[in-house]
Design a protein around this motif. Structure first.
Motif, PDB file in Angstrom:
ATOM      1  N   LEU A 320      14.796 -36.605  21.614  1.00 21.36           N
ATOM      2  CA  LEU A 320      16.138 -36.408  21.698  1.00 21.36           C
ATOM      3  C   LEU A 320      16.820 -35.958  20.280  1.00 21.36           C
ATOM      4  N   ALA A 321      16.554 -36.826  19.512  1.00 20.80           N
ATOM      5  CA  ALA A 321      17.186 -36.745  18.074  1.00 20.80           C
ATOM      6  C   ALA A 321      16.574 -35.463  17.407  1.00 20.80           C
ATOM      7  N   GLN A 322      15.391 -35.319  17.459  1.00 17.99           N
ATOM      8  CA  GLN A 322      14.799 -34.267  16.763  1.00 17.99           C
ATOM      9  C   GLN A 322      14.689 -32.799  17.509  1.00 17.99           C
ATOM     10  N   PHE A 323      14.612 -32.668  18.637  1.00 18.19           N
ATOM     11  CA  PHE A 323      14.347 -31.606  19.338  1.00 18.19           C
ATOM     12  C   PHE A 323      15.354 -31.150  20.169  1.00 18.19           C
ATOM     13  N   PHE A 324      16.107 -32.037  20.983  1.00 15.02           N
ATOM     14  CA  PHE A 324      16.968 -31.630  21.761  1.00 15.02           C
ATOM     15  C   PHE A 324      18.497 -31.834  21.666  1.00 15.02           C
ATOM     16  N   TYR A 528      -6.135 -34.386  15.083  1.00 12.20           N
ATOM     17  CA  TYR A 528      -5.177 -33.567  14.390  1.00 12.20           C
ATOM     18  C   TYR A 528      -3.882 -33.388  15.307  1.00 12.20           C
ATOM     19  N   LYS A 529      -4.430 -32.665  16.539  1.00 14.23           N
ATOM     20  CA  LYS A 529      -3.262 -32.545  17.360  1.00 14.23           C
ATOM     21  C   LYS A 529      -2.575 -33.958  17.877  1.00 14.23           C
ATOM     22  N   ALA A 530      -3.499 -34.795  18.197  1.00 10.92           N
ATOM     23  CA  ALA A 530      -3.038 -36.120  18.738  1.00 10.92           C
ATOM     24  C   ALA A 530      -2.035 -36.704  17.877  1.00 10.92           C
ATOM     25  N   ALA A 531      -2.334 -36.689  16.368  1.00 11.27           N
ATOM     26  CA  ALA A 531      -1.729 -37.355  15.317  1.00 11.27           C
ATOM     27  C   ALA A 531      -0.232 -36.733  15.358  1.00 11.27           C
ATOM     28  N   ARG A 532      -0.214 -35.236  15.658  1.00 16.71           N
ATOM     29  CA  ARG A 532       1.196 -34.483  15.339  1.00 16.71           C
ATOM     30  C   ARG A 532       1.856 -34.818  16.462  1.00 16.71           C
ATOM     31  N   GLU A 533       1.299 -35.117  17.795  1.00 15.16           N
ATOM     32  CA  GLU A 533       1.975 -35.394  19.179  1.00 15.16           C
ATOM     33  C   GLU A 533       2.830 -36.859  19.060  1.00 15.16           C
ATOM     34  N   ALA A 534       1.867 -37.906  18.184  1.00 17.10           N
ATOM     35  CA  ALA A 534       2.348 -39.325  18.212  1.00 17.10           C
ATOM     36  C   ALA A 534       3.497 -39.394  17.328  1.00 17.10           C
ATOM     37  N   ILE A 538       2.738 -37.795  10.994  1.00 17.69           N
ATOM     38  CA  ILE A 538       2.927 -36.317  11.044  1.00 17.69           C
ATOM     39  C   ILE A 538       3.582 -35.980  12.152  1.00 17.69           C
ATOM     40  N   SER A 539       4.123 -34.586  12.297  1.00 13.69           N
ATOM     41  CA  SER A 539       4.346 -34.077  13.508  1.00 13.69           C
ATOM     42  C   SER A 539       4.542 -32.420  13.278  1.00 13.69           C
ATOM     43  N   TRP A 540       4.664 -31.910  14.384  1.00  9.98           N
ATOM     44  CA  TRP A 540       4.473 -30.537  14.320  1.00  9.98           C
ATOM     45  C   TRP A 540       5.753 -29.895  13.433  1.00  9.98           C
ATOM     46  N   ALA A 542       7.041 -31.812  10.949  1.00  9.17           N
ATOM     47  CA  ALA A 542       6.685 -32.489   9.296  1.00  9.17           C
ATOM     48  C   ALA A 542       5.238 -32.519   9.264  1.00  9.17           C
ATOM     49  N   PRO A 543       4.569 -31.599   8.823  1.00 15.90           N
ATOM     50  CA  PRO A 543       3.451 -31.524   8.315  1.00 15.90           C
ATOM     51  C   PRO A 543       3.158 -32.356   7.179  1.00 15.90           C
ATOM     52  N   ASP A 544       1.822 -32.838   6.973  1.00 15.60           N
ATOM     53  CA  ASP A 544       1.578 -33.484   5.716  1.00 15.60           C
ATOM     54  C   ASP A 544       0.177 -32.983   5.215  1.00 15.60           C
ATOM     55  N   ALA A 545      -0.198 -32.235   4.428  1.00 14.34           N
ATOM     56  CA  ALA A 545      -1.387 -31.468   4.040  1.00 14.34           C
ATOM     57  C   ALA A 545      -2.623 -32.706   3.689  1.00 14.34           C
ATOM     58  N   ALA A 546      -2.072 -33.658   2.951  1.00 14.74           N
ATOM     59  CA  ALA A 546      -2.922 -34.831   2.715  1.00 14.74           C
ATOM     60  C   ALA A 546      -3.348 -35.604   3.869  1.00 14.74           C
ATOM     61  N   TYR A 547      -2.257 -35.907   4.625  1.00 12.28           N
ATOM     62  CA  TYR A 547      -2.535 -36.768   5.806  1.00 12.28           C
ATOM     63  C   TYR A 547      -3.554 -35.828   6.859  1.00 12.28           C
ATOM     64  N   GLU A 548      -3.348 -34.694   6.903  1.00  9.11           N
ATOM     65  CA  GLU A 548      -4.203 -33.946   7.967  1.00  9.11           C
ATOM     66  C   GLU A 548      -5.706 -33.916   7.314  1.00  9.11           C
ATOM     67  N   LYS A 549      -5.773 -33.620   5.910  1.00 11.88           N
ATOM     68  CA  LYS A 549      -7.142 -33.777   5.344  1.00 11.88           C
ATOM     69  C   LYS A 549      -7.593 -34.970   5.559  1.00 11.88           C
ATOM     70  N   GLY A 550      -6.807 -36.164   5.448  1.00  8.39           N
ATOM     71  CA  GLY A 550      -7.518 -37.405   5.883  1.00  8.39           C
ATOM     72  C   GLY A 550      -8.211 -37.624   7.396  1.00  8.39           C
TER      73      GLY A 550
END
Length: 741
Positions: A320-324, A528-534, A538-540, A542-550
């Motif tokens: 609600l705070a981030q998207f709506f 990668y998708k699951a982490a962004r959804e959680a 990270i999120s869609w 708020a990406p983080d290249a280092a985390y995504e490489k991890g």
């Protein structure tokens, strides 16, 4: 009006630019032999040319060219199977470039007085009378990045029309370009700003957006409809009534029901698209005794709370705070003092829609749901304000009543489906669309009661284009409810060797085992998708290249280091998962409703969430296997169950009665079997909780008494009468499908 004729079974195909009407027509012979009565297609109207799913419609006047156009569709209809088509009344796409949607282009050029302005649910009252378009990158410089090109303004690949007489000045257009994270000036599909809400409640918009579909229905090319996301509509009941009058064919609605919620009786459709049935069937094969140890294990590995309600509430408040914020602002524009109360009420709503129609007395169930939500909301906002908010959404202005309901669905979808279910996952097979991950299992009696209340024309399914995990992935995961100690030991060993993020690792181990074997690329893309959804690291937005490489490094190391051990554990699980797989398939195909088979799931399929579950299907293999079944393989067994059940359903017809069949008052039969009759001609028997059955030494002396007559098992070929030992009935297969001779 008489109820439209129902299919006996459907088969869902995902059309793509590489798999169109001709390729579908080539399968009609195979699907007919398989036993389905209708072919069920993903959306067929013109979408973005490269679209792999078709929900991003750009032009309602055309059948999609990439599939073969109207001639190709008519040829497919003539190939021998009646067609059921997925329609998308709630939204169109905002393509790139935007000129790809002529109706939207007209609105951007002409503003609220444009001919097409009535098409879209645009908030002209907000943002100084201009529609906000969230397209700008973080480093955008409007002065240099937006370039005039004749009667078009360009921003990278985006294109926007110039308002006549504006001289090309950006400030003088009917739109504002804003940052991509900002809310759009229109109702959208969930949080997807590239999908703009349609005002299909307007009769002219309904007529224009449905003209082609209704013409094809009248012509006999289309024999059934699947309505996408009715909760997004201003008036689902009114829409479905208008649709039924214009197209009196079998119609189901993609309505997500939660727990004991039922589809409103005044909706003019045969039922839902089957997520409610899917979740009931899944729970039937989950051992409730596994709940406490699996929750303990989950909390130990992740440090998430034990209480799912807490996680769900936090997730809904976060989205609600981030998207709506835009949706809430529009909803409370005239009552800004109630913004917090309305926000908390949205977060507390347990369902996707409250079913209130402006000007009508709200149904008692709606009032009950809202009052219970208000009790929870009052813990976080002023109780008096919450009470005022409830009265507003029940009896307030029509705009408010409707807008609240249209916002409930997106908050549920993004807060629960796409956030909470990626955070709270003691047993991930329960984390399905419409599922409740803290509800471990149902008894055979509860399942029978559910079936007794089902609408005969509703759709049932086990896998769809939107499921979080395919049915066989869930069949494997269900086994963990029976082997919690062995699972805990396995996870401990893997975690000692490879670890990354405690909030993701345990999720990863469940899905790695259940989808095994899986490539590093597929697994890493999924995580990668699951982490962004959680949205915990990270999120869609708020990406983080280092985390995504991890994430990708973890996926590679998990498979490389732990792969042999994961494979060995999966092999042990599969002894029981195969039983679950065949059992849930038989139950779904033979229970009340119209069964759907998602493409490829007539054999084993270990797919994860889309786009993984929309991969091309090897139909040549399935065609060969149907013609010459392999001896004893899981694929052959599942295809045998599917084909024999579908063919029997065709012989029974769609209205055969359902009745439980006793499996015994105690012992192995009561605890490990589910059985029921369909009419006077069919009996289905399936094994459940197979690991527990093995621990108790098998069926022993347990028996089942069949209805009077002589019965032929279509799977084993055996004949049975009267009282039959389970050990004999299920000697060859863990399921039995009996037809009266």
């Amino acid at each position: 009006m008489t109820e439209p004729a129902k299919p006996t079974a459907t088969y869902r195909l995902q059309l793509t630019p590489d798999f169109g009407f001709q390729e579908a027509a080539d399968l009609v012979g195979y699907l007919t032999e398989l036993g389905v009565s209708h072919l069920y297609l993903s959306p067929i109207l013109q979408a973005v040319p490269t679209s792999q799913h078709g929900y991003d419609v750009t032009d309602h006047t055309r059948v999609r060219a990439e599939f073969g156009g109207p001639d190709g569709l008519r040829a497919l209809a003539a190939a021998g199977l009646p067609l059921v088509v997925d329609i998308v009344p709630n939204h169109m796409t905002v393509p790139v470039p935007e000129s790809g949607n002529a109706r939207l282009w007209d609105v951007l050029a002409g503003g609220p007085r444009a001919e097409s302005a009535r098409w879209f649910d645009i908030d002209w009252a907000g943002g100084d009378g201009k529609v906000a378009l969230p397209v700008l990158g973080d480093d955008a410089d409007l002065a240099t990045d937006v370039v005039a090109d004749g009667d078009v303004l360009r921003y990278h690949d985006h294109a926007f029309p110039v308002r006549p007489g504006s001289g090309g000045r950006l400030a003088d257009q009917h739109y504002r370009l804003v940052g991509w994270r900002e809310p759009p000036g229109y109702r959208r599909f969930f949080d997807v700003t590239s999908l703009i809400g349609l005002r299909v409640e307007d009769p002219e918009v309904f007529a224009a957006t449905h003209e082609v579909i209704l013409g094809l229905v009248a012509e006999g090319v289309i024999s059934g409809l699947r309505v996408d996301h009715p909760d997004g509509l201003a008036d689902p009941r009114g829409y479905l009534a208008r649709l039924r009058e214009a197209a009196p064919v079998w119609t189901v609605a993609e309505k997500i029901l939660i727990d004991d919620e039922r589809l409103p009786g005044d909706w003019a459709c045969a039922g839902t698209t089957g997520y409610d049935a899917l979740n009931m069937v899944t729970r039937l094969f989950v051992d409730p005794a596994g709940a406490e140890p699996l929750v303990d294990l989950f909390v130990r590995h992740t440090a998430f709370p034990r209480d799912y309600d807490t996680v769900r509430h936090e997730a809904k408040k976060q989205v609600l705070a981030q998207f709506f914020t835009g949706e809430v602002e529009r909803l409370t524009r005239d009552v800004p003092q109630l913004r917090q109360a309305v926000t908390e009420l949205l977060a507390a709503m347990p369902v996707y829609r409250a079913y209130t129609v402006p000007g009508e007395e709200p149904p008692a169930e709606t009032v009950r749901v809202l009052r219970e939500a208000a009790e929870r909301a009052a813990r976080h906002a002023d109780p008096a304000d919450v009470e005022r908010a409830v009265e507003l959404v029940l009896h307030g202005p029509a705009e408010t009543v409707v807008r609240f309901q249209q916002t409930c669905g997106p908050v549920m979808a993004k807060g629960v489906e796409d956030t909470a279910l990626y955070r709270w996952y003691p047993l991930a097979c329960l984390n399905e669309v419409g599922g409740e991950p803290d509800r471990f299992g149902v008894s055979a009696g509860e399942f029978h009661a559910y079936c007794a209340a089902m609408a005969p024309g509703t759709m049932t399914t086990l896998s769809t284009h939107d499921t979080k995990r395919s049915e066989d992935v869930r069949a494997r995961l269900a086994v963990l409810s029976e082997l919690p100690d062995e699972w805990a030991e396995a996870v401990a060993g893997w975690s000692e060797q490879v670890s990354f993020d405690p909030k993701l690792d345990y999720f990863a181990w469940q899905n790695l085992m259940a989808a095994w074997p899986i490539s590093v690329e597929r697994f890493s893309d999924y995580l990668y998708k699951a982490a962004r959804e959680a949205k915990t690291s990270i999120s869609w937005i708020a990406p983080d290249a280092a985390y995504e490489k991890g994430v990708r490094d973890f996926a590679a190391r998990a498979i490389d280091v732990c792969g042999p051990s994961v494979a060995a554990f999966t092999e042990r699980v599969d002894r029981y998962a195969r039983v679950n797989s065949l059992g849930q398939k038989l139950v779904q195909l033979m229970m009340p409703g119209v069964p759907d088979v998602y493409q490829g799931s007539e054999t084993t399929d270990f797919s994860l969430v889309d786009p993984d579950n929309r991969r091309p299907v090897d139909f040549a293999y399935r065609r060969t296997l149907l013609a010459a079944p392999g001896a004893g393989s899981w694929d052959a067994g599942k295809l045998l169950v599917t084909s024999q059940a579908l063919r029997l359903r065709a012989r029974l017809g769609p209205d055969a009665s359902y009745a439980p069949l006793s499996t015994g008052e105690s012992g192995a039969g009561r605890d490990h079997a589910i059985a029921f009759t369909r009419g006077e001609q069919a009996v289905a028997v399936a094994t459940r909780l197979p690991a527990g059955l093995a621990r108790r030494g098998g069926w022993g002396a347990a028996t089942i008494t069949l209805p009077p007559g002589r019965w032929h098992d279509l799977l084993s070929g055996a004949r049975h009468t009267g009282r039959v030992p389970f050990a004999h009935l299920l000697a060859r297969h863990p399921v039995a499908l009996l037809e009266k001779e």
